[in-house]
Scaffold this motif. Structure first.
Motif, PDB file in Angstrom:
ATOM      1  N   TYR A  23       0.800  -1.232   0.000  1.00 17.52           N
ATOM      2  CA  TYR A  23       0.000   0.000   0.000  1.00 17.52           C
ATOM      3  C   TYR A  23       0.832   1.282   0.000  1.00 17.52           C
ATOM      4  N   TYR A  24       2.129   1.197   0.258  1.00 12.98           N
ATOM      5  CA  TYR A  24       2.960   2.407   0.265  1.00 12.98           C
ATOM      6  C   TYR A  24       3.573   2.712  -1.102  1.00 12.98           C
ATOM      7  N   MET A  25       3.309   1.835  -2.081  1.00 15.20           N
ATOM      8  CA  MET A  25       3.878   2.086  -3.407  1.00 15.20           C
ATOM      9  C   MET A  25       3.254   3.332  -4.039  1.00 15.20           C
ATOM     10  N   GLY A  58       7.680  -3.685  -3.293  1.00 17.12           N
ATOM     11  CA  GLY A  58       7.676  -3.397  -1.864  1.00 17.12           C
ATOM     12  C   GLY A  58       9.126  -3.232  -1.481  1.00 17.12           C
ATOM     13  N   VAL A  59       9.440  -3.324  -0.175  1.00 21.80           N
ATOM     14  CA  VAL A  59      10.857  -3.245   0.190  1.00 21.80           C
ATOM     15  C   VAL A  59      11.460  -4.655   0.255  1.00 21.80           C
ATOM     16  N   HIS A  60      12.798  -4.688   0.337  1.00 27.03           N
ATOM     17  CA  HIS A  60      13.540  -5.933   0.155  1.00 27.03           C
ATOM     18  C   HIS A  60      13.081  -7.063   1.073  1.00 27.03           C
ATOM     19  N   THR A  83      15.102  -0.662   0.408  1.00 20.97           N
ATOM     20  CA  THR A  83      15.435  -1.411   1.631  1.00 20.97           C
ATOM     21  C   THR A  83      14.910  -0.649   2.843  1.00 20.97           C
ATOM     22  N   CYS A  84      14.455  -1.385   3.828  1.00 22.09           N
ATOM     23  CA  CYS A  84      13.911  -0.771   5.046  1.00 22.09           C
ATOM     24  C   CYS A  84      15.022  -0.677   6.090  1.00 22.09           C
ATOM     25  N   SER A  85      15.268   0.532   6.600  1.00 26.04           N
ATOM     26  CA  SER A  85      16.407   0.710   7.518  1.00 26.04           C
ATOM     27  C   SER A  85      16.205  -0.009   8.853  1.00 26.04           C
ATOM     28  N   MET A  86      14.960  -0.316   9.199  1.00 28.81           N
ATOM     29  CA  MET A  86      14.735  -1.019  10.467  1.00 28.81           C
ATOM     30  C   MET A  86      15.397  -2.402  10.462  1.00 28.81           C
ATOM     31  N   VAL A  87      15.470  -3.003   9.290  1.00 29.18           N
ATOM     32  CA  VAL A  87      16.052  -4.346   9.155  1.00 29.18           C
ATOM     33  C   VAL A  87      17.492  -4.378   9.682  1.00 29.18           C
ATOM     34  N   VAL A 111       8.401  -8.904  10.836  1.00 29.78           N
ATOM     35  CA  VAL A 111       8.787  -9.310   9.479  1.00 29.78           C
ATOM     36  C   VAL A 111       9.799  -8.325   8.864  1.00 29.78           C
ATOM     37  N   ASN A 112       9.832  -7.099   9.384  1.00 30.49           N
ATOM     38  CA  ASN A 112      10.833  -6.100   8.954  1.00 30.49           C
ATOM     39  C   ASN A 112      12.179  -6.458   9.599  1.00 30.49           C
ATOM     40  N   SER A 113      12.713  -7.611   9.224  1.00 31.65           N
ATOM     41  CA  SER A 113      13.998  -8.074   9.772  1.00 31.65           C
ATOM     42  C   SER A 113      14.691  -8.890   8.691  1.00 31.65           C
ATOM     43  N   PHE A 169      13.492   0.917  15.375  1.00 28.80           N
ATOM     44  CA  PHE A 169      12.302   1.731  15.061  1.00 28.80           C
ATOM     45  C   PHE A 169      12.252   2.000  13.563  1.00 28.80           C
ATOM     46  N   CYS A 170      11.092   2.408  13.104  1.00 29.50           N
ATOM     47  CA  CYS A 170      10.939   2.844  11.713  1.00 29.50           C
ATOM     48  C   CYS A 170      11.228   4.336  11.698  1.00 29.50           C
ATOM     49  N   CYS A 171      12.239   4.743  10.914  1.00 27.41           N
ATOM     50  CA  CYS A 171      12.620   6.162  10.949  1.00 27.41           C
ATOM     51  C   CYS A 171      11.492   7.062  10.454  1.00 27.41           C
ATOM     52  N   VAL A 172      10.571   6.512   9.675  1.00 31.13           N
ATOM     53  CA  VAL A 172       9.463   7.314   9.141  1.00 31.13           C
ATOM     54  C   VAL A 172       8.405   7.544  10.232  1.00 31.13           C
ATOM     55  N   HIS A 173       7.935   6.471  10.851  1.00 34.38           N
ATOM     56  CA  HIS A 173       6.872   6.598  11.861  1.00 34.38           C
ATOM     57  C   HIS A 173       7.391   7.148  13.195  1.00 34.38           C
ATOM     58  N   HIS A 174       8.631   6.848  13.524  1.00 36.30           N
ATOM     59  CA  HIS A 174       9.242   7.303  14.780  1.00 36.30           C
ATOM     60  C   HIS A 174       9.363   8.832  14.822  1.00 36.30           C
ATOM     61  N   PRO A 198       0.951   1.128  14.248  1.00 37.01           N
ATOM     62  CA  PRO A 198       1.607   0.785  15.524  1.00 37.01           C
ATOM     63  C   PRO A 198       3.124   0.994  15.548  1.00 37.01           C
ATOM     64  N   GLU A 199       3.727   1.333  14.410  1.00 34.05           N
ATOM     65  CA  GLU A 199       5.156   1.684  14.434  1.00 34.05           C
ATOM     66  C   GLU A 199       5.361   3.102  14.982  1.00 34.05           C
ATOM     67  N   CYS A 200       4.272   3.805  15.285  1.00 34.43           N
ATOM     68  CA  CYS A 200       4.388   5.158  15.853  1.00 34.43           C
ATOM     69  C   CYS A 200       4.674   5.083  17.352  1.00 34.43           C
ATOM     70  N   LEU A 256       6.271  10.199   4.215  1.00 35.92           N
ATOM     71  CA  LEU A 256       6.810   9.496   3.048  1.00 35.92           C
ATOM     72  C   LEU A 256       7.914   8.532   3.439  1.00 35.92           C
ATOM     73  N   CYS A 257       7.884   7.338   2.879  1.00 41.05           N
ATOM     74  CA  CYS A 257       8.994   6.385   3.048  1.00 41.05           C
ATOM     75  C   CYS A 257       9.765   6.369   1.733  1.00 41.05           C
ATOM     76  N   GLY A 258      10.978   6.930   1.741  1.00 39.09           N
ATOM     77  CA  GLY A 258      11.810   7.046   0.523  1.00 39.09           C
ATOM     78  C   GLY A 258      12.021   5.700  -0.170  1.00 39.09           C
ATOM     79  N   PRO A 259      12.457   4.677   0.554  1.00 41.03           N
ATOM     80  CA  PRO A 259      12.696   3.386  -0.114  1.00 41.03           C
ATOM     81  C   PRO A 259      11.446   2.814  -0.786  1.00 41.03           C
ATOM     82  N   MET A 260      10.284   3.007  -0.178  1.00 42.70           N
ATOM     83  CA  MET A 260       9.057   2.510  -0.800  1.00 42.70           C
ATOM     84  C   MET A 260       8.783   3.290  -2.090  1.00 42.70           C
ATOM     85  N   LYS A 261       9.128   4.554  -2.081  1.00 44.33           N
ATOM     86  CA  LYS A 261       8.814   5.400  -3.230  1.00 44.33           C
ATOM     87  C   LYS A 261       9.860   5.278  -4.334  1.00 44.33           C
TER      88      LYS A 261
END
Ligand code: 13P
Ligand code: SF4
Length: 303
Positions: A23-25, A58-60, A83-87, A111-113, A169-174, A198-200, A256-261
Motif C-alpha cells: 500500500y505504500y507504493m 515493496g521493500v527488500h 530497503t527498510c532501515s529497520m532491518v 517481518v521487517n527483519s 524503530f521505523c525512521c518514518v513513523h518514529h 503501531p510503528e508510531c 513518506l517512506c523514501g525506499p518505498m517510493k
C-alpha cells in the motif's frame, strides 16, 4: 518514447508474471498491480498465486519473505535500493547475545527483519498479527525485535506476558510526534477519526481512535460512518482509501517512506523485461527462516 504502462501490462501477460504491491507504493504502481495489500496479506498471497514469477513492489524484506515461503518461484524486486532501515537495526549476533541473558524467552521477530534474524526466531509477525502471535506463542517471556514501538504497543495489550524490547524503530513513523497530530487537529477545527500505525510512538498511538496495520486501517474506515479521517502512516495508503471510499475525506501529515517510493514504472518495466533483481537465498538459511514464517501463519490463525 516507451509507454511503460502498456509495456508492463503486455509483459506481465506474455510472461505470466504476477505483480504484488504494498500500500505504500506509488499510485501508478498500485494501479498496475494484480494484488495490493499489507505485509501480512502479501506474504500469504505469494504462496497462493499460481504464477512462477513474482514481481514484488515493496521493500527488500517483503520480497525476501515471499521467496522464503515460495522457494520454487522466481521473486524479483524492481529496485534493489528499496530497503527498510529497520532491518539493519538487529543482527543475528546481537539477538543471540540477548537470548543468552533470557534463556527461556522465545524470539519473535517483526517481518521487517533480515533472513538471518528470521532464521533464529521462533516466530515472525507483522503489525496486523503481532498481538495474535504473541498471545498464542507458548512462552511467558518474549524477545521482540526490532521495532520497540510495535513491541510496546503489544505489551500494553498482553499484560500477562513479558516482552523484552529491542531498540529498533521505523525512521518514518518514529519521527511523528504527538504535537504534529494535535497541531493538525487544531488547524482542521473539525471532528476527525485518527488512525495510527503501531510503528508510531506511544504518545501518538495514545491520540488514536484506531491503531492497526495499513490493511486494518482500510478495513476500519469501511466499518465507520464518519466522513473525515486523519491517517497517520505513509501516504501511499491514500490511493486505496480514496478508491475504496470516494465519499470520505482523508487527511494527511505528508508522511513518506523514501525506499518505498524509489520503485518507478521504469524499474518495474525493466524488471519484467529482463527478469532482473532476482532474490537469491542460501537454502539452509532459507529453510530455518521459513519455520518462523510458517509459525507466524499458524499462530496468527489459531483461535
Ligand atoms: P503493514 O504491515 O501495516 O503494511 O506495514 C508495513 C510497514 O513497513 C509499515 O511501515
Ligand atoms: Fe521500513 Fe518504515 Fe519504510 Fe515501513 S515505512 S518500509 S518500516 S522505513
Amino acid at each position: 518514447m516507451i509507454n511503460y504502462k502498456e509495456e508492463i501490462i503486455r509483459l506481465k501477460e506474455e510472461k505470466n508474471i504476477v505483480i504484488l504491491a504494498h500500500y505504500y507504493m506509488r499510485d501508478e504502481i498500485q494501479e498496475l498491480a494484480d494484488y495490493i495489500g499489507d505485509s501480512y496479506y502479501l506474504s500469504k498471497i505469494g504462496l497462493d498465486v499460481p504464477h512462477d514469477i513474482i514481481a514484488f513492489c515493496g521493500v527488500h524484506f517483503m520480497a525476501e519473505s515471499a521467496k522464503i515461503l515460495s522457494p520454487h518461484k522466481k521473486v524479483l524486486l524492481p529496485n534493489m535500493n528499496a530497503t527498510c532501515s529497520m532491518v539493519e537495526m538487529a543482527t543475528k549476533k546481537e539477538v543471540l547475545k540477548l537470548k543468552e541473558k533470557y534463556k527461556d524467552a522465545k524470539i519473535v521477530s517483526y517481518v521487517n527483519s533480515s533472513t538471518e534474524v528470521k532464521s533464529i526466531s521462533d516466530a515472525c509477525c507483522t503489525s496486523s498479527n503481532a498481538y495474535d502471535v504473541i498471545q498464542n506463542i507458548d512462552a511467558e517471556e518474549i524477545i521482540f525485535v526490532p521495532d520497540q514501538h510495535l513491541g510496546s504497543y503489544i505489551q500494553e495489550k498482553v499484560d500477562h506476558k513479558r516482552i523484552i524490547l529491542w531498540n529498533g524503530f521505523c525512521c518514518v513513523h518514529h519521527n511523528i510526534r504527538a504535537k504534529d497530530v494535535l497541531h493538525y487537529k487544531e488547524k482542521a477545527n473539525q471532528e476527525l477519526q485518527i488512525l495510527v500505525h503501531p510503528e508510531c510512538r506511544a504518545e501518538v498511538r495514545d491520540l488514536a481512535d484506531f491503531v492497526g496495520s495499513t490493511g486494518q486501517m482500510i478495513q476500519y474506515v469501511g466499518q465507520r460512518n464518519e466522513k473525515d479521517f486523519l491517517v497517520v502512516t505513509e501516504e501511499g495508503i491514500f490511493y486505496e482509501l480514496k478508491n475504496k471510499y470516494p465519499d470520505r475525506r482523508f487527511h494527511s501529515l505528508n508522511i513518506l517512506c523514501g525506499p518505498m517510493k524509489c520503485i518507478t514504472l521504469q524499474d518495474l518495466y525493466e524488471c519484467l523485461l529482463y527478469e532482473k533483481n532476482e532474490i537469491i537465498l542460501e537454502e539452509s538459511l532459507r529453510e530455518k527462516a521459513e519455520k518462523s514464517l510458517v509459525n507466524m501463519l499458524t499462530l496468527s490463525e489459531k483461535k
